[in-house]
Write a protein that holds these residues in place. Sequence first.
Motif, mmCIF file in Angstrom:
data_model
loop_
_atom_site.group_PDB
_atom_site.id
_atom_site.type_symbol
_atom_site.label_atom_id
_atom_site.label_comp_id
_atom_site.label_asym_id
_atom_site.label_seq_id
_atom_site.Cartn_x
_atom_site.Cartn_y
_atom_site.Cartn_z
ATOM 1 N N CYS A 146 -5.776 0.844 2.041
ATOM 2 C CA CYS A 146 -5.622 2.074 2.845
ATOM 3 C C CYS A 146 -4.262 2.743 2.645
ATOM 4 O O CYS A 146 -3.228 2.180 2.965
ATOM 5 N N ASP B 60 -0.425 -2.629 9.439
ATOM 6 C CA ASP B 60 -1.685 -2.332 10.138
ATOM 7 C C ASP B 60 -2.915 -2.660 9.298
ATOM 8 O O ASP B 60 -2.971 -2.332 8.114
ATOM 9 N N ARG B 61 -3.871 -3.279 9.944
ATOM 10 C CA ARG B 61 -5.199 -3.494 9.363
ATOM 11 C C ARG B 61 -6.179 -3.404 10.526
ATOM 12 O O ARG B 61 -6.972 -4.314 10.788
ATOM 13 N N GLY B 62 -6.075 -2.258 11.246
ATOM 14 C CA GLY B 62 -6.765 -2.096 12.523
ATOM 15 C C GLY B 62 -8.242 -2.453 12.514
ATOM 16 O O GLY B 62 -8.714 -3.233 13.328
ATOM 17 N N ALA B 63 -8.987 -1.896 11.568
ATOM 18 C CA ALA B 63 -10.437 -2.105 11.568
ATOM 19 C C ALA B 63 -10.783 -3.547 11.241
ATOM 20 O O ALA B 63 -11.753 -4.103 11.767
ATOM 21 N N ARG C 128 -1.608 9.675 9.609
ATOM 22 C CA ARG C 128 -1.981 10.843 10.407
ATOM 23 C C ARG C 128 -0.790 11.471 11.088
ATOM 24 O O ARG C 128 0.096 10.753 11.559
ATOM 25 N N ARG D 265 4.952 -1.181 7.797
ATOM 26 C CA ARG D 265 3.538 -1.076 8.190
ATOM 27 C C ARG D 265 2.750 -2.320 7.777
ATOM 28 O O ARG D 265 2.694 -2.684 6.605
ATOM 29 N N ARG E 130 0.852 -1.191 0.000
ATOM 30 C CA ARG E 130 0.000 0.000 0.000
ATOM 31 C C ARG E 130 0.891 1.245 0.000
ATOM 32 O O ARG E 130 1.768 1.371 0.847
ATOM 33 N N ARG F 5 -3.788 5.902 3.954
ATOM 34 C CA ARG F 5 -3.914 7.071 4.837
ATOM 35 C C ARG F 5 -3.025 6.971 6.068
ATOM 36 O O ARG F 5 -2.832 5.894 6.631
ATOM 37 N N PHE G 51 -12.008 -1.423 5.033
ATOM 38 C CA PHE G 51 -11.379 -1.351 3.712
ATOM 39 C C PHE G 51 -9.880 -1.157 3.867
ATOM 40 O O PHE G 51 -9.260 -0.348 3.179
ATOM 41 N N CYS G 52 -9.281 -1.897 4.823
ATOM 42 C CA CYS G 52 -7.855 -1.710 5.119
ATOM 43 C C CYS G 52 -6.968 -2.087 3.926
ATOM 44 O O CYS G 52 -5.872 -1.554 3.775
ATOM 45 N N CYS H 102 -2.014 4.128 11.348
ATOM 46 C CA CYS H 102 -3.364 3.555 11.294
ATOM 47 C C CYS H 102 -4.203 4.276 12.342
ATOM 48 O O CYS H 102 -3.703 4.646 13.394
ATOM 49 N N LEU H 103 -5.480 4.436 12.035
ATOM 50 C CA LEU H 103 -6.369 5.098 12.990
ATOM 51 C C LEU H 103 -6.416 4.331 14.312
ATOM 52 O O LEU H 103 -6.605 4.902 15.375
ATOM 53 N N TYR H 104 -6.242 3.029 14.229
ATOM 54 C CA TYR H 104 -6.322 2.187 15.419
ATOM 55 C C TYR H 104 -4.974 1.958 16.100
ATOM 56 O O TYR H 104 -4.913 1.266 17.111
HETATM 57 FE FE1 SF4 Z 1 -6.383 2.186 7.259
HETATM 58 FE FE2 SF4 Z 1 -6.059 1.437 9.779
HETATM 59 FE FE3 SF4 Z 1 -8.384 2.501 8.967
HETATM 60 FE FE4 SF4 Z 1 -7.660 0.014 8.192
HETATM 61 S S1 SF4 Z 1 -8.115 0.713 10.269
HETATM 62 S S2 SF4 Z 1 -8.524 1.640 6.892
HETATM 63 S S3 SF4 Z 1 -5.430 0.284 7.979
HETATM 64 S S4 SF4 Z 1 -6.388 3.537 9.046
#
Ligand code: SF4
Length: 340
Positions: free
Chosen positions: A257, A306-309, A261, A304, A9, A259, A253-254, A271-273
Motif C-alpha cells: 500500500c 499501518d496495516r489497518g485492514a 489521504r 508508518r 512502502r 496510498r 493488500f496492505c 491509512c484508511l483505518y
Molecule cells: Fe493501505 Fe491501510 Fe488500506 Fe492497508 S488498510 S491497504 S495500509 S490504507
Amino acid sequence: MAVRDVYQRPLRNLRISVTDRCNLRCSYCMPEEDYVWLPREQILDFEEISSLADVFMELGVDKIRLTGGEPLLRRDLPALIRLLAAKPKLNDLALTTNGVLLGEQARPMGAAGLHRVTVSLDTLRPERFTALTRRANHAQVLAGIAALAPAGFTGTKLDTVVMRNVNDDELPELIEYGRTVPAEVRFIEYMDVGGATRWSTDKVVSRAAMLETLERRYGRIEPVVEESTAPADRYRLADGTIFGIISSTTEPFCGSCDRSRLTADGVFYLCLYAQQGVDLRGPLRRGASRDELAAVITGAWSRRADRGAEERLRLRDRAPLVQIGRLREDPHLEMHTRGG
Ligand code: SF4
Ligand code: SAM
Ligand code: SF4
C-alpha cells in the motif's frame, strides 16, 4: 527523493478530499440523519492544496485522486484541476465521484486537464438506487457516466460496493453495462470503516463469492497477471472483458500500500483505518516553508507501520470500526471526510 515507511512502502498515491459534503446518503457511508461538518474556515483553498501537493510530489507522490464527500460539490473544481494538471511530476490525475453532477461538469473538467474519472455506481435499478442513497438521482448518474466519453475521457472505471441481499444479484448486469460505457467495473467488498455503522460480516460478499457467481454466468475467469500496487485485482472473461475486485475486507493488500489521504481541512492520514492524522493546515497557515512541511510528512511516513485492514481481518468478532458517538466527536473518522 521517495520517502519509504517501515515496510519499505513508498509514498506514491495521494487522495485529496476537497469537501466533506455530499449530495447522496449511501447506506454504507452516510446512514445518519445529520452530520457534524468541518468548519468552513478550516477548508483548504486551492492555493493551499496546490502548495501541499508540491511538497508531496517532492517526496515521491506522482498520482493524485480528487475525492470527497462529493468532489463535484466543490465550487470551481476545474480551477484546482488546472493547478494540479500543470505539475510536471504528476503522472496521474484522477477523480472519484458519485456522478450526480457529472453531466454538466465532465467537459470543463476534461478541458482543465483531468486524466481519468471513476464513478461509484452500485445499482442499475432506479428504485434500488433511491433506497440505497436516499436520493432519487439515478438518471442523473447514468447521464453523467454517458457524458464522459463525449468529453474525451478514456480509462473510466465504475466502482460498486457489493452488499449481500442489496445488490449482489446485479454483478453480471453491471459488467454488461460497463462494456457499453465503455468502463472497467470494479466490485468493492463492503468495508467496516468510517460511517459504515451498519456494517456486519454477513453483509459482506467476499471476492471468492463474487468470482463464484460470475463463473456460473460466464464460465472460466482468468486472473490478469500484472505488477501493480493498485487495490483492484483484475480478471478477464472469455470474451476479453476485464473487471476488477477490491477485496479490502477478506483479502487485504496492505503489504504494497502506497496510498495516503489528505482531508479537506488539511489533515494527513497514512491509512484508511488510522484513528489519528497529522495536521498540515496548522503549519501551512503559520507560514512553514516547503522544507519544514516536507520534514513533517517525511517524519510521519517513515514511521508508518499501518496495516489497518490486515489487523481487522485478525479480529474474531468483527463489528464496525468506529461507533456513532466517536464519529460525531471527530468527523475525520468518517469515510466521507477521508475520501475512501
Ligand atoms: Fe493501505 Fe491501510 Fe488500506 Fe492497508 S488498510 S491497504 S495500509 S490504507
Ligand atoms: N462521493 C464520491 C463517491 O461516492 O464516489 C467520492 C467519495 S466516496 C467516500 C469514495 C468511495 O468510497 C466510493 O466509491 C464509495 O463507494 C466507497 N465507500 C464508502 N464507504 C464504503 C464502505 N463502507 N465500504 C466500501 N466502500 C466504501
Ligand atoms: Fe455515497 Fe460517496 Fe456520498 Fe459517501 S461520499 S455518501 S459513498 S456518494
